[in-house]
Motif scaffolding. Sequence first.
Motif, mmCIF file in Angstrom:
data_model
loop_
_atom_site.group_PDB
_atom_site.id
_atom_site.type_symbol
_atom_site.label_atom_id
_atom_site.label_comp_id
_atom_site.label_asym_id
_atom_site.label_seq_id
_atom_site.Cartn_x
_atom_site.Cartn_y
_atom_site.Cartn_z
ATOM 1 N N ARG A 91 0.839 -1.213 0.000
ATOM 2 C CA ARG A 91 0.000 0.000 0.000
ATOM 3 C C ARG A 91 0.870 1.257 0.000
ATOM 4 N NH1 ARG A 91 -5.160 1.667 1.103
ATOM 5 N NH2 ARG A 91 -5.821 -0.461 1.568
ATOM 6 N N GLU A 94 2.264 1.796 -3.461
ATOM 7 C CA GLU A 94 1.237 2.256 -4.396
ATOM 8 C C GLU A 94 0.825 3.700 -4.102
ATOM 9 O OE1 GLU A 94 -0.870 -1.953 -5.683
ATOM 10 O OE2 GLU A 94 -1.862 -0.688 -4.186
ATOM 11 N N GLU A 95 0.777 4.076 -2.829
ATOM 12 C CA GLU A 95 0.456 5.464 -2.481
ATOM 13 C C GLU A 95 1.510 6.407 -3.062
ATOM 14 O OE1 GLU A 95 -1.916 4.810 1.774
ATOM 15 O OE2 GLU A 95 0.240 5.218 1.748
ATOM 16 N N VAL A 107 -5.196 1.663 -5.266
ATOM 17 C CA VAL A 107 -4.284 1.692 -4.116
ATOM 18 C C VAL A 107 -4.834 0.780 -3.034
ATOM 19 C CG1 VAL A 107 -3.261 3.120 -2.310
ATOM 20 C CG2 VAL A 107 -3.469 4.022 -4.640
#
Length: 314
Positions: A91, A94-95, A107
């Motif tokens: 996460r 992806e952020e 996300v």
Amino acid sequence: MSEPLPPATEKVVRGDLASEVRSFGVLQFSGDRRVKNQMRGIFTWLPSASSIVERGERLYAVDDMPVFLMRGELPAWREFKAGMKDGRDVRMLEENLAELGYVDFTVDEEFTEKTEAAVKRWQKNNGLPQSGKIELGRVVFAPDILRIKKASVRPGDPAEAGAEVLQAGGSQQRVTTEVPEEAQELVVKGAKVEIELPDGKRIPGTVSSVGAQKLNKDNKKVVPVSVKLSSPGGVKNVQSADVIVVLSRVEAENVYSVPVTALLPLEGGGFGVQIVEGGKVRRVEVKTGAFTNGRVEVSGPGISEGARVGVPKL
């Protein structure tokens, strides 16, 4: 016969009458961090002292390949690749990719084919092999930007996993000070204070921590205090500075006050002031109260908010 007009006048003010307690402090950046390397090879580039590294920028280089800074609380601990187990680190990656403009994925905590495609685009734009995988050590996660203090290695040194590369600080500025024992009640956690900068400007702050009472170098009892700056941008272009922490102590609440220079001694004792109204002057006796910062609490006939009293000319 009316008294002659005074050379100047000031308004009677209503409000809290507060005194100031001032203590010397040091403004500096908090959030010190030691950056450790996970790559193997030779260090080929390192940032200079006092430089700022932000999300997505290169932090250092090994074998002429950059290592990048990304935002996150959890340290990188494994390789990013398709088929990896879901997790918070995915996460975070992806952020960061989304913040850097690579947005064609959801996300979440799953490394999908779309995540892999975004990684390849990121690799292409940064001169990395477009494998879709990010080996352990290629990105370093930190909660905020990093202000480089110094490098712990030099270009040409061998890069070893777990070795310290950089010493850095975060973006949050704070002030540390030691408050005299007699002002201890003013510095509870969350209390509002002001920070007076070297140029005289004042900015707001909040007490973030209060330590145990101790003796300072002059053998006087003091309380260590940390203050967090309230202004979002902090103090720009300042690495460290000597400042003054200004604490306010309310001496009298919701009272009328005038400048001390407005007081006139009366023949029978006590004090009076000149009330100036409609071009005329009348002297009235007043009862005085708290004195602080050049003002004095007063009460008596004619004393009301906005009334004007005589004072010497500046």
